[in-house]
Design a protein around this motif. Sequence first.
Motif, PDB file in Angstrom:
ATOM      1  N   ALA A 110     -20.510  -2.803  49.570  1.00  0.00           N
ATOM      2  CA  ALA A 110     -21.368  -3.877  49.068  1.00  0.00           C
ATOM      3  C   ALA A 110     -22.553  -4.127  49.994  1.00  0.00           C
ATOM      4  CB  ALA A 110     -20.558  -5.163  48.884  1.00  0.00           C
ATOM      5  N   ILE A 111     -22.327  -3.942  51.291  1.00  0.00           N
ATOM      6  CA  ILE A 111     -23.399  -4.063  52.285  1.00  0.00           C
ATOM      7  C   ILE A 111     -23.419  -2.759  53.078  1.00  0.00           C
ATOM      8  CG2 ILE A 111     -24.216  -5.264  54.344  1.00  0.00           C
ATOM      9  CD1 ILE A 111     -23.053  -7.826  53.236  1.00  0.00           C
ATOM     10  N   PRO A 112     -24.452  -1.949  52.877  1.00  0.00           N
ATOM     11  CA  PRO A 112     -24.535  -0.694  53.615  1.00  0.00           C
ATOM     12  C   PRO A 112     -24.884  -0.939  55.089  1.00  0.00           C
ATOM     13  CG  PRO A 112     -26.418  -0.933  52.155  1.00  0.00           C
ATOM     14  CD  PRO A 112     -25.514  -2.096  51.896  1.00  0.00           C
ATOM     15  N   TYR A 113     -24.510   0.010  55.926  1.00  0.00           N
ATOM     16  CA  TYR A 113     -24.768  -0.111  57.354  1.00  0.00           C
ATOM     17  C   TYR A 113     -25.027   1.267  57.944  1.00  0.00           C
ATOM     18  CZ  TYR A 113     -19.931   1.383  57.740  1.00  0.00           C
ATOM     19  OH  TYR A 113     -18.760   2.090  57.630  1.00  0.00           O
ATOM     20  N   PRO A 120     -29.012  -3.131  58.085  1.00  0.00           N
ATOM     21  CA  PRO A 120     -30.432  -3.349  57.803  1.00  0.00           C
ATOM     22  C   PRO A 120     -30.645  -4.735  57.189  1.00  0.00           C
ATOM     23  CG  PRO A 120     -29.709  -1.225  56.950  1.00  0.00           C
ATOM     24  CD  PRO A 120     -28.479  -1.974  57.363  1.00  0.00           C
ATOM     25  N   LEU A 121     -31.673  -5.408  57.622  1.00  0.00           N
ATOM     26  CA  LEU A 121     -32.004  -6.710  57.069  1.00  0.00           C
ATOM     27  C   LEU A 121     -32.195  -6.604  55.556  1.00  0.00           C
ATOM     28  CD1 LEU A 121     -32.675  -9.681  57.521  1.00  0.00           C
ATOM     29  CD2 LEU A 121     -35.026  -8.992  57.999  1.00  0.00           C
ATOM     30  N   THR A 143     -30.826  -7.563  49.747  1.00  0.00           N
ATOM     31  CA  THR A 143     -30.404  -6.980  48.466  1.00  0.00           C
ATOM     32  C   THR A 143     -29.079  -7.571  48.022  1.00  0.00           C
ATOM     33  OG1 THR A 143     -31.584  -4.925  48.933  1.00  0.00           O
ATOM     34  CG2 THR A 143     -29.806  -4.811  47.309  1.00  0.00           C
ATOM     35  N   TYR A 144     -28.134  -7.701  48.948  1.00  0.00           N
ATOM     36  CA  TYR A 144     -26.821  -8.270  48.629  1.00  0.00           C
ATOM     37  C   TYR A 144     -26.976  -9.694  48.088  1.00  0.00           C
ATOM     38  CZ  TYR A 144     -22.161 -10.194  49.297  1.00  0.00           C
ATOM     39  OH  TYR A 144     -20.960 -10.822  49.104  1.00  0.00           O
ATOM     40  N   ALA A 173     -28.341 -12.871  41.069  1.00  0.00           N
ATOM     41  CA  ALA A 173     -28.478 -12.353  39.709  1.00  0.00           C
ATOM     42  C   ALA A 173     -27.170 -12.524  38.929  1.00  0.00           C
ATOM     43  CB  ALA A 173     -28.888 -10.880  39.745  1.00  0.00           C
ATOM     44  N   LYS A 174     -26.045 -12.284  39.590  1.00  0.00           N
ATOM     45  CA  LYS A 174     -24.745 -12.472  38.938  1.00  0.00           C
ATOM     46  C   LYS A 174     -24.509 -13.937  38.582  1.00  0.00           C
ATOM     47  CE  LYS A 174     -22.403  -8.565  41.076  1.00  0.00           C
ATOM     48  NZ  LYS A 174     -21.377  -8.142  42.041  1.00  0.00           N
TER      49      LYS A 174
END
Length: 61
Positions: free
Chosen positions: A30-33, A43-44, A49-50, A56-57
């Motif tokens: 869900a959160i890339p690193y 990354p900020l 994006t998260y 949006a959900k």
Amino acid sequence: MAKLLLTVPEAVNALSISRAQLYRLMDSGAIPYLHIGRSRRIPLSALETYIAELLAKEIAA
């Protein structure tokens, strides 16, 4: 200049979540690193994006 990559503690503070929750989000994709040496950096833009996806959900619900 703003930081482009955050440490785990910095990302935890930015999102106001627990360290364990952040690791679950990273491990689920869900959160890339990134790995830099043995350290994880988030990354900020990944946090932004998260958050945008969560909003949006919420709006769609």
